[in-house]
Design an enzyme around this catalytic site. Structure first.
Site, PDB file in Angstrom:
ATOM      1  N   ALA A  75      74.037  66.445  66.512  1.00  0.00           N
ATOM      2  CA  ALA A  75      75.132  65.961  65.661  1.00  0.00           C
ATOM      3  C   ALA A  75      76.373  65.615  66.486  1.00  0.00           C
ATOM      4  O   ALA A  75      76.563  66.126  67.593  1.00  0.00           O
ATOM      5  CB  ALA A  75      75.478  67.038  64.641  1.00  0.00           C
ATOM      6  N   ILE A  85      79.291  66.695  65.944  1.00  0.00           N
ATOM      7  CA  ILE A  85      80.117  67.888  66.137  1.00  0.00           C
ATOM      8  C   ILE A  85      79.702  68.690  67.374  1.00  0.00           C
ATOM      9  O   ILE A  85      80.527  69.387  67.963  1.00  0.00           O
ATOM     10  CB  ILE A  85      80.115  68.780  64.852  1.00  0.00           C
ATOM     11  N   SER A  96      66.020  68.269  68.905  1.00  0.00           N
ATOM     12  CA  SER A  96      66.253  67.076  68.096  1.00  0.00           C
ATOM     13  C   SER A  96      64.926  66.685  67.465  1.00  0.00           C
ATOM     14  O   SER A  96      63.871  67.143  67.887  1.00  0.00           O
ATOM     15  CB  SER A  96      66.766  65.953  69.002  1.00  0.00           C
ATOM     16  N   ARG A  97      65.020  65.788  66.459  1.00  0.00           N
ATOM     17  CA  ARG A  97      63.770  65.297  65.870  1.00  0.00           C
ATOM     18  C   ARG A  97      63.019  64.425  66.864  1.00  0.00           C
ATOM     19  O   ARG A  97      61.844  64.173  66.682  1.00  0.00           O
ATOM     20  CB  ARG A  97      64.070  64.525  64.581  1.00  0.00           C
ATOM     21  N   HIS A 135      70.748  72.854  55.611  1.00  0.00           N
ATOM     22  CA  HIS A 135      71.129  74.163  56.156  1.00  0.00           C
ATOM     23  C   HIS A 135      70.201  75.268  55.653  1.00  0.00           C
ATOM     24  O   HIS A 135      69.705  76.074  56.444  1.00  0.00           O
ATOM     25  CB  HIS A 135      72.581  74.508  55.801  1.00  0.00           C
ATOM     26  N   LYS A 172      79.711  74.801  58.507  1.00  0.00           N
ATOM     27  CA  LYS A 172      80.155  74.841  57.113  1.00  0.00           C
ATOM     28  C   LYS A 172      79.667  73.615  56.385  1.00  0.00           C
ATOM     29  O   LYS A 172      79.488  72.586  57.042  1.00  0.00           O
ATOM     30  CB  LYS A 172      81.671  74.947  57.007  1.00  0.00           C
ATOM     31  N   ARG A 221      77.603  61.589  55.171  1.00  0.00           N
ATOM     32  CA  ARG A 221      78.468  61.884  54.014  1.00  0.00           C
ATOM     33  C   ARG A 221      78.192  60.961  52.822  1.00  0.00           C
ATOM     34  O   ARG A 221      78.637  61.228  51.718  1.00  0.00           O
ATOM     35  CB  ARG A 221      79.936  61.820  54.449  1.00  0.00           C
TER      36      ARG A 221
HETATM   37  N1  LIG Z   1      83.332  72.472  62.140  1.00  0.00           N
HETATM   38  C1  LIG Z   1      83.728  71.224  62.203  1.00  0.00           C
HETATM   39  O1  LIG Z   1      84.814  70.888  62.673  1.00  0.00           O
HETATM   40  C2  LIG Z   1      82.798  70.165  61.699  1.00  0.00           C
HETATM   41  C3  LIG Z   1      83.110  68.828  61.884  1.00  0.00           C
HETATM   42  C4  LIG Z   1      82.192  67.882  61.470  1.00  0.00           C
HETATM   43  C5  LIG Z   1      81.030  68.281  60.853  1.00  0.00           C
HETATM   44  N2  LIG Z   1      80.766  69.595  60.633  1.00  0.00           N
HETATM   45  C6  LIG Z   1      79.515  70.022  59.998  1.00  0.00           C
HETATM   46  O2  LIG Z   1      78.498  69.869  60.984  1.00  0.00           O
HETATM   47  C7  LIG Z   1      77.303  69.410  60.395  1.00  0.00           C
HETATM   48  C8  LIG Z   1      76.906  68.102  61.043  1.00  0.00           C
HETATM   49  O3  LIG Z   1      77.889  67.123  60.774  1.00  0.00           O
HETATM   50  P1  LIG Z   1      78.049  65.814  61.715  1.00  0.00           P
HETATM   51  O4  LIG Z   1      78.990  64.910  61.049  1.00  0.00           O
HETATM   52  O5  LIG Z   1      78.364  66.238  63.102  1.00  0.00           O
HETATM   53  O6  LIG Z   1      76.560  65.233  61.587  1.00  0.00           O
HETATM   54  P2  LIG Z   1      75.842  63.983  62.256  1.00  0.00           P
HETATM   55  O7  LIG Z   1      76.598  63.503  63.438  1.00  0.00           O
HETATM   56  O8  LIG Z   1      75.491  63.006  61.212  1.00  0.00           O
HETATM   57  O9  LIG Z   1      74.527  64.657  62.807  1.00  0.00           O
HETATM   58  C9  LIG Z   1      73.609  65.335  62.004  1.00  0.00           C
HETATM   59  C10 LIG Z   1      72.389  65.644  62.873  1.00  0.00           C
HETATM   60  O10 LIG Z   1      71.413  66.235  62.028  1.00  0.00           O
HETATM   61  C11 LIG Z   1      70.126  65.837  62.449  1.00  0.00           C
HETATM   62  N3  LIG Z   1      69.367  65.394  61.273  1.00  0.00           N
HETATM   63  C12 LIG Z   1      68.240  65.987  60.794  1.00  0.00           C
HETATM   64  N4  LIG Z   1      67.775  65.374  59.716  1.00  0.00           N
HETATM   65  C13 LIG Z   1      68.622  64.337  59.490  1.00  0.00           C
HETATM   66  C14 LIG Z   1      68.629  63.299  58.528  1.00  0.00           C
HETATM   67  N5  LIG Z   1      67.699  63.213  57.565  1.00  0.00           N
HETATM   68  N6  LIG Z   1      69.623  62.405  58.593  1.00  0.00           N
HETATM   69  C15 LIG Z   1      70.573  62.473  59.540  1.00  0.00           C
HETATM   70  N7  LIG Z   1      70.612  63.435  60.491  1.00  0.00           N
HETATM   71  C16 LIG Z   1      69.632  64.352  60.474  1.00  0.00           C
HETATM   72  C17 LIG Z   1      70.278  64.731  63.490  1.00  0.00           C
HETATM   73  O11 LIG Z   1      69.926  65.297  64.727  1.00  0.00           O
HETATM   74  P3  LIG Z   1      68.584  64.903  65.481  1.00  0.00           P
HETATM   75  O12 LIG Z   1      68.367  63.444  65.199  1.00  0.00           O
HETATM   76  O13 LIG Z   1      68.898  65.195  66.863  1.00  0.00           O
HETATM   77  O14 LIG Z   1      67.482  65.748  64.934  1.00  0.00           O
HETATM   78  C18 LIG Z   1      71.761  64.398  63.477  1.00  0.00           C
HETATM   79  O15 LIG Z   1      72.265  64.162  64.751  1.00  0.00           O
HETATM   80  C19 LIG Z   1      77.586  69.326  58.893  1.00  0.00           C
HETATM   81  O16 LIG Z   1      77.182  70.511  58.276  1.00  0.00           O
HETATM   82  C20 LIG Z   1      79.086  69.186  58.819  1.00  0.00           C
HETATM   83  O17 LIG Z   1      79.623  69.700  57.603  1.00  0.00           O
HETATM   84  C21 LIG Z   1      81.624  70.522  61.072  1.00  0.00           C
END
Ligand SMILES: NC(=O)c1ccc[n+]([C@@H]2O[C@H](COP(=O)([O-])OP(=O)(O)OC[C@H]3O[C@@H](n4cnc5c(N)ncnc54)[C@H](OP(=O)(O)O)[C@@H]3O)[C@@H](O)[C@H]2O)c1
Length: 336
Positions: free
Chosen positions: A13, A15, A36-37, A79, A97, A165
């Site tokens: 991700a 993050i 990763s997938r 999750h 979260k 999102r």
């Molecule tokens: N704490 C913070 O500051 C913060 C900030 C942003 C987000 N978050 C949280 O972190 C989490 C990830 O958010 P993000 O915005 O970083 O996510 P993102 O960039 O979209 O990445 C999600 C990851 O999940 C995996 N994945 C597995 N199944 C998927 C599917 N069907 N579609 C898309 N991705 C899939 C992918 O990894 P692979 O392809 O490698 O398997 C992808 O890289 C969420 O729970 C979000 O609420 C937290």
């Protein structure tokens, strides 16, 4: 178990670009691998972050005996599945979260954690920044008097396209993405659960069908008489603030949820008196959360936030979502 907690990361991700370096910086942890997938993406991320191991599936990482705990950074709706699988595989879990999509899902996680004796923490990292210790100290010293209003704003622009999102099936939408912080901080500051609530939302078509919330305005009324007003959105200009107002004064924090490694100030205002600027040392809240979690696992000490807290947060989010989707009409409005 080794002296340092050996972390594995599920998902490449966005993050993790912040959280992997932070976990690597922890005094009591090391990041052994990422899954990763696809093996190719795992390999790229492992190389970029200097991780010794890359796994071409989440299952493969969970099977590794070298990993003690996983950090889950998957879309919100995944999750539950991966927390349960991680616990079944004997791994402690720090999950981004919101922990899950409902109080019932949090309950399932809690039962599995009890059954396995493993630790699970909802990754609201902002709570570990010294800004919040300072805020709590000031509140305990009655700096604002009777707590009356909290104003919380947390908005940013996730862009369009393929962002997670915009998918209902992935647990998207503003409320569960940024709104979960607004609810969490309101419950933390009041140390109560809301007795009443109201919400209004704006929606668009989700990429996978149905309607998804782009922004939400909400109100939470707490039994002690405090009301939290918040707004949150994932298609708006970036804003991020917390204001706590009571009968004796007002506290204000800019950027309460963002990564703030530089020194900052917490403002204290009292009815026209000179503003007090409390200086707060910069800190990486991901590092502090990772160290707290690892300490708890390595030394068997309790986590600062339990799964009942995560369930309570989810319960409020569910109720706000339902309220926003069924807005109450103004019955006194003149009909045209
Ligand atoms: N704490 C913070 O500051 C913060 C900030 C942003 C987000 N978050 C949280 O972190 C989490 C990830 O958010 P993000 O915005 O970083 O996510 P993102 O960039 O979209 O990445 C999600 C990851 O999940 C995996 N994945 C597995 N199944 C998927 C599917 N069907 N579609 C898309 N991705 C899939 C992918 O990894 P692979 O392809 O490698 O398997 C992808 O890289 C969420 O729970 C979000 O609420 C937290």
């Amino acid at each position: 178990m080794s002296r340092k907690l050996r972390w594995g990361v599920l998902g490449t991700a966005r993050i993790v670009r912040k959280s992997i370096p932070a976990l690597q910086e922890t005094a009591n942890g090391e990041v052994l691998g990422i899954a990763s997938r696809t093996g190719e993406r795992a390999g790229e991320f492992a190389e970029k972050h200097g991780l010794p191991q890359a796994f071409g599936s989440y299952e493969a990482l969970l099977e590794s005996p070298d990993i003690d705990a996983v950090y889950i950074a998957l879309p919100n709706a995944l999750h539950l599945e991966w927390i349960l699988k991680s616990l079944d595989a004997g791994k402690h879990v720090l999950c981004e979260k919101p922990l899950a999509m409902s109080a019932a899902e949090c309950g399932e996680i809690s039962r599995k954690a009890d059954e396995t004796g493993l630790k699970v923490l909802e990754g609201f990292m902002y709570r570990f920044h010294p800004r919040f210790q300072k805020l709590q100290e000031l509140l305990a010293a009655n700096a604002v008097g009777d707590l009356t209003f909290l104003h919380v704003g947390h908005t940013f622009d996730a862009g369009g396209g393929d962002n997670i999102r915009w998918y209902t099936g992935l647990g998207g939408g503003a409320l569960f993405d940024t709104g979960c912080y607004c609810v969490n901080v309101s419950r933390m500051v009041t140390a109560q659960e809301p007795a009443h609530l109201a919400a209004f939302g704006n929606y668009r078509d989700a990429n996978d069908g149905g309607r998804i919330d782009t922004s939400i305005a909400g109100m939470l009324r707490f039994p002690g008489g405090a009301t939290a007003l918040f707004d949150t959105g994932v298609n708006l200009e970036r804003r991020n603030f917390l204001e706590v107002t009571g009968t004796a004064g007002r506290l204000y924090l800019d950027n309460p949820f963002g990564l703030l490694e530089e020194d900052s100030v917490l403002e204290e205002h009292h009815f026209g008196q000179e503003t007090v600027y409390h200086e707060v040392k910069g800190a990486n809240h991901f590092v502090r959360m990772g160290e707290h979690f690892a300490d708890s696992v390595l030394h068997g000490t309790p986590l600062r936030y339990d799964l009942a807290d995560a369930a309570n947060n989810a319960r409020v989010l569910e109720a706000l979502d339902a309220a926003a989707r069924t807005p109450q009409p103004n019955r006194t409005a003149a009909s045209s």
